[in-house]
Design a protein around this motif. Structure first.
Motif, PDB file in Angstrom:
ATOM      1  N   ARG A 130      11.389  -8.458  -6.197  1.00  0.00           N
ATOM      2  CA  ARG A 130      11.161  -9.905  -6.304  1.00  0.00           C
ATOM      3  C   ARG A 130      12.465 -10.625  -6.643  1.00  0.00           C
ATOM      4  O   ARG A 130      12.756 -11.693  -6.092  1.00  0.00           O
ATOM      5  N   ARG A 131      13.251 -10.012  -7.504  1.00  0.00           N
ATOM      6  CA  ARG A 131      14.528 -10.629  -7.891  1.00  0.00           C
ATOM      7  C   ARG A 131      15.465 -10.779  -6.693  1.00  0.00           C
ATOM      8  O   ARG A 131      16.262 -11.709  -6.620  1.00  0.00           O
ATOM      9  N   ARG A 132      15.350  -9.859  -5.721  1.00  0.00           N
ATOM     10  CA  ARG A 132      16.193  -9.904  -4.529  1.00  0.00           C
ATOM     11  C   ARG A 132      15.564 -10.708  -3.394  1.00  0.00           C
ATOM     12  O   ARG A 132      16.013 -10.633  -2.247  1.00  0.00           O
ATOM     13  N   GLY A 133      14.535 -11.476  -3.693  1.00  0.00           N
ATOM     14  CA  GLY A 133      13.977 -12.384  -2.693  1.00  0.00           C
ATOM     15  C   GLY A 133      12.838 -11.828  -1.873  1.00  0.00           C
ATOM     16  O   GLY A 133      12.407 -12.456  -0.906  1.00  0.00           O
ATOM     17  N   VAL A 134      12.317 -10.651  -2.235  1.00  0.00           N
ATOM     18  CA  VAL A 134      11.183 -10.067  -1.514  1.00  0.00           C
ATOM     19  C   VAL A 134       9.906 -10.641  -2.108  1.00  0.00           C
ATOM     20  O   VAL A 134       9.499 -10.274  -3.216  1.00  0.00           O
ATOM     21  N   ASP A 135       9.267 -11.549  -1.380  1.00  0.00           N
ATOM     22  CA  ASP A 135       8.068 -12.225  -1.878  1.00  0.00           C
ATOM     23  C   ASP A 135       6.795 -11.446  -1.615  1.00  0.00           C
ATOM     24  O   ASP A 135       5.818 -11.604  -2.347  1.00  0.00           O
ATOM     25  N   ARG A 136       6.787 -10.659  -0.528  1.00  0.00           N
ATOM     26  CA  ARG A 136       5.552 -10.018  -0.086  1.00  0.00           C
ATOM     27  C   ARG A 136       5.748  -8.511   0.059  1.00  0.00           C
ATOM     28  O   ARG A 136       6.754  -8.052   0.590  1.00  0.00           O
ATOM     29  N   LEU A 137       4.750  -7.767  -0.384  1.00  0.00           N
ATOM     30  CA  LEU A 137       4.721  -6.319  -0.227  1.00  0.00           C
ATOM     31  C   LEU A 137       3.536  -5.995   0.674  1.00  0.00           C
ATOM     32  O   LEU A 137       2.382  -6.080   0.272  1.00  0.00           O
ATOM     33  N   PHE A 138       3.841  -5.677   1.944  1.00  0.00           N
ATOM     34  CA  PHE A 138       2.799  -5.327   2.906  1.00  0.00           C
ATOM     35  C   PHE A 138       2.425  -3.863   2.674  1.00  0.00           C
ATOM     36  O   PHE A 138       3.270  -2.978   2.821  1.00  0.00           O
ATOM     37  N   VAL A 139       1.181  -3.624   2.308  1.00  0.00           N
ATOM     38  CA  VAL A 139       0.800  -2.347   1.708  1.00  0.00           C
ATOM     39  C   VAL A 139      -0.224  -1.613   2.553  1.00  0.00           C
ATOM     40  O   VAL A 139      -1.261  -2.162   2.927  1.00  0.00           O
ATOM     41  N   ASN A 140       0.083  -0.347   2.861  1.00  0.00           N
ATOM     42  CA  ASN A 140      -0.904   0.625   3.309  1.00  0.00           C
ATOM     43  C   ASN A 140      -0.599   1.887   2.525  1.00  0.00           C
ATOM     44  O   ASN A 140       0.154   2.744   2.974  1.00  0.00           O
ATOM     45  N   SER A 141      -1.125   1.968   1.337  1.00  0.00           N
ATOM     46  CA  SER A 141      -0.698   2.986   0.382  1.00  0.00           C
ATOM     47  C   SER A 141      -1.678   4.140   0.322  1.00  0.00           C
ATOM     48  O   SER A 141      -2.685   4.168   1.031  1.00  0.00           O
ATOM     49  N   GLY A 142      -1.351   5.105  -0.545  1.00  0.00           N
ATOM     50  CA  GLY A 142      -2.183   6.290  -0.697  1.00  0.00           C
ATOM     51  C   GLY A 142      -2.020   6.864  -2.085  1.00  0.00           C
ATOM     52  O   GLY A 142      -1.581   6.182  -3.023  1.00  0.00           O
ATOM     53  N   THR A 143      -2.322   8.147  -2.226  1.00  0.00           N
ATOM     54  CA  THR A 143      -2.279   8.789  -3.540  1.00  0.00           C
ATOM     55  C   THR A 143      -0.880   8.812  -4.123  1.00  0.00           C
ATOM     56  O   THR A 143      -0.712   8.990  -5.328  1.00  0.00           O
ATOM     57  N   ASP A 144       0.135   8.637  -3.294  1.00  0.00           N
ATOM     58  CA  ASP A 144       1.520   8.698  -3.755  1.00  0.00           C
ATOM     59  C   ASP A 144       1.937   7.465  -4.533  1.00  0.00           C
ATOM     60  O   ASP A 144       2.969   7.469  -5.199  1.00  0.00           O
ATOM     61  N   PHE A 145       1.140   6.378  -4.498  1.00  0.00           N
ATOM     62  CA  PHE A 145       1.569   5.131  -5.119  1.00  0.00           C
ATOM     63  C   PHE A 145       0.723   4.756  -6.337  1.00  0.00           C
ATOM     64  O   PHE A 145       0.612   3.576  -6.674  1.00  0.00           O
ATOM     65  N   ALA A 146       0.178   5.753  -7.009  1.00  0.00           N
ATOM     66  CA  ALA A 146      -0.588   5.477  -8.229  1.00  0.00           C
ATOM     67  C   ALA A 146       0.226   4.675  -9.258  1.00  0.00           C
ATOM     68  O   ALA A 146      -0.313   3.748  -9.873  1.00  0.00           O
TER      69      ALA A 146
END
Length: 584
Positions: free
Chosen positions: A39-55
């Motif tokens: 967010r600090r670097r200007g990334v407003d959106r996180l487009f997510v298709n996640s799984g068990t790896d992102f707990a």
């Protein structure tokens, strides 16, 4: 020419517009530090298709009500092609780099085609992929599902290393800020493109060292052209009798459109948009020379190729032998293409904006024939008369619906400023866009399934715009339409999808006929089985299944009323709409 910035908005994960609260507590985990730095670097959106790896990332968002940390807004996507292509479209909409979360190796595999498109389009996207947990036990985040063994690869990043500008694995939380900064800087340095960062689950779950994050580094300045090369090009353009600029991507920066407009008018330089992927010059500009460079190659004595990978097809056309060809761009010879031998008598490494600004200043000090602009305008305006004849003829025709008829109908009802995202049937010439940022064409790589997801990302970046996705039935199927319409409903994205449905792969049949004009395919008189798509599904049902409006058109007389009804749906009701047009 007036330049208007595209409207933007920030969205909460649940989709409400508004500011994000300021942080009131410290970062606890590496996952939180990663998200805060994005967010600090200007990334407003996180487009997510996640799984068990992102707990750990799931936990970071769950703790947000307590931490009040400023994190990117979550955009859930039901397929990786959708996620990456939405991020691609979002960047086209507002020029801000975004990030995508991919599920380990399998999610990365699903995303490769979309990453290829982003790479050839030089669109910066931070791809953050989970990695199978490193440890089998003893660590928080160690393996706890059977898939954690089968999903691990010896070289997960190898699947897309050829397409990304940088890839790395976060090995310790102590340098998460440095790694994010490195990823963003590489992605945004010309010529730019996607980057890939793998994130082991144990590293994300680890406590974050209590050191404060340094300020974000300054972005690198874009490349500027060599003054001597600009002077030489200015000399060539000043003394030419028929100077031509040919481009497809200069309009990626809307400021370049203004500069090209002024340069062309002031100094009498014709401009061709060859397979445009942006509005590079307003279609009503007097020196707009149309959409095919072949029409001017026989006369152009100076051809300035402005950031265009394929300015002509060598086997079918070429510049005059005595013409001077100048190749310009951030990577003027497209060094990531294994073979590209288009002639270059002068090459200039530069952005389009920097070159056009330098050329305007240099040409201002040179004597240029003041009557050249009027003479060239008269010679290059023929495409407009042809366009008007086609539109007039189509208004009177009857019979089956053709692609030309569909374009004429859309040209008739298209609202001012409406954005067209084209993957197949829309004609830049017939639609003749005049406003920067209202036309986006298929990426150079042509990976199918880009158009509809990109339109969704663009709608998200410009929520007040009318966005029209012009796709063929093949491109629509490749886009995972159920996932796309699901995203429209989830994220309130009232996109108008117009599908040109003809039940076959036109490119497959057409390429065969070009190679073998007298062959068995041509003589057979039937569509090759390799080019057939039938039976075609009821595409309108996809839209209706997610609460959208679905219409099917089979007669010419239905076209304009159906398009107008669909436009009312997206503009006034904010309800997505799809028009399935059965074409020949």
């Amino acid at each position: 020419m007036e330049l208007r910035d595209a409207p933007t908005a920030r969205l909460h994960p649940e989709g409400r517009a508004g500011p994000v609260a300021a942080p009131t507590s410290v970062v606890r985990t590496v996952a939180e530090a990663f998200l805060v730095r994005l967010r600090r670097r200007g990334v407003d959106r996180l487009f997510v298709n996640s799984g068990t790896d992102f707990a750990p990332i799931v936990e970071a968002y769950a703790r947000r009500h307590e931490s009040r940390l400023d994190l990117p807004d979550v955009v859930v996507c039901a397929h990786e092609n959708l996620a990456v292509s939405m991020a691609h479209g979002s960047y086209l909409g507002d020029g801000r780099m975004q990030a995508v979360v991919l599920h380990t190796s399998v999610g990365t595999a699903n995303a490769v085609c979309a990453v290829f498109n982003a790479a050839r389009s030089r669109v910066p996207i931070l791809l953050a992929a989970g990695r199978t947990p490193l440890f089998e036990h003893t660590r928080l985040g160690a393996r706890d599902f059977p898939i954690h063994w089968a999903q691990e690869m010896f070289d997960q990043a190898g699947m897309l290393r050829e397409f990304v500008a940088w890839d790395y694995e976060l090995r310790d939380g102590a340098h998460v800020t440095d790694v994010v900064d490195r990823a963003v800087d590489v992605a945004c340095t010309e010529p730019g493109g996607p980057v890939y960062l793998t994130l082991p689950r144990e590293v994300l779950a680890a406590p974050m060292p209590g050191t404060g994050a340094p300020p974000a580094p300054a972005r690198p300045a874009p490349p500027h052209p060599d003054p001597g090369a600009v002077a030489r090009l200015a000399d060539l353009l000043a003394t030419a009798s028929f100077p031509v600029v040919v481009t497809a991507d200069a309009g990626a920066d809307a400021h370049a459109v203004v500069l090209l407009d002024e340069l062309s008018r002031r100094f009498g330089i014709a401009v061709v948009e060859q397979g445009p992927r942006h509005v590079n010059l307003p279609a009503d500009h007097p020196l707009h020379a149309g959409y095919s460079v072949d029409a001017v190659l026989g006369e152009a004595d100076v051809l300035c190729v402005l950031d265009l990978d394929v300015p002509w097809i060598p086997g079918t056309a070429a510049p005059r032998a005595d013409a001077v060809v100048v190749q310009c761009g951030p990577d003027p010879h497209f060094s990531r293409y294994p073979v590209r031998t288009h002639r270059a008598d002068l090459s200039i490494t530069t952005t389009s904006t920097a070159l056009l600004a330098g050329l305007s200043a240099a040409l201002g000090t040179r004597a240029v024939d003041p009557g050249r602009a009027d003479r060239l305008a008269a010679r290059v305006s023929g495409w407009r008369a042809r366009r008007e004849r086609v539109l007039a003829d189509e208004a009177e025709r009857t019979g089956p619906i053709t692609k030309t008829a569909l374009n004429a109908a859309l040209a008739r009802v298209r609202p001012p400023g409406a954005v067209v995202v084209n993957e197949y049937w829309a004609s830049a010439e017939l639609l003749a866009s005049t406003t920067p940022g209202t036309w986006f064409g298929t990426p150079p790589a042509g990976g199918l399934g880009w158009g509809l997801p990109a339109a969704l990302g663009l709608q998200m970046a410009r929520p007040e715009a009318t966005v029209i996705a012009a796709v063929g039935d093949g491109a629509y199927l490749f886009a995972n339409p159920a996932a796309c319409h699901h995203a429209m409903a989830m994220h309130d994205l009232p996109v108008l999808t117009v599908v040109c449905t003809n039940g076959h792969w036109g490119a497959v049949q057409g390429s065969t006929l070009r190679m073998y004009p007298d062959g068995h395919t041509a003589g057979g008189g039937a569509l090759s089985p390799l080019a057939q798509l039938g039976p075609v599904p009821d595409f309108a049902a996809y839209a209706e299944a997610s609460g959208g409006l679905g219409l099917r058109v089979e007669q010419r007389a239905q076209l304009v009323p159906a398009l107008r009804q669909a436009l009312r749906s997206v503009e006034h009701d904010r309800r997505p709409a799809l028009v399935d047009v059965r074409c020949v």
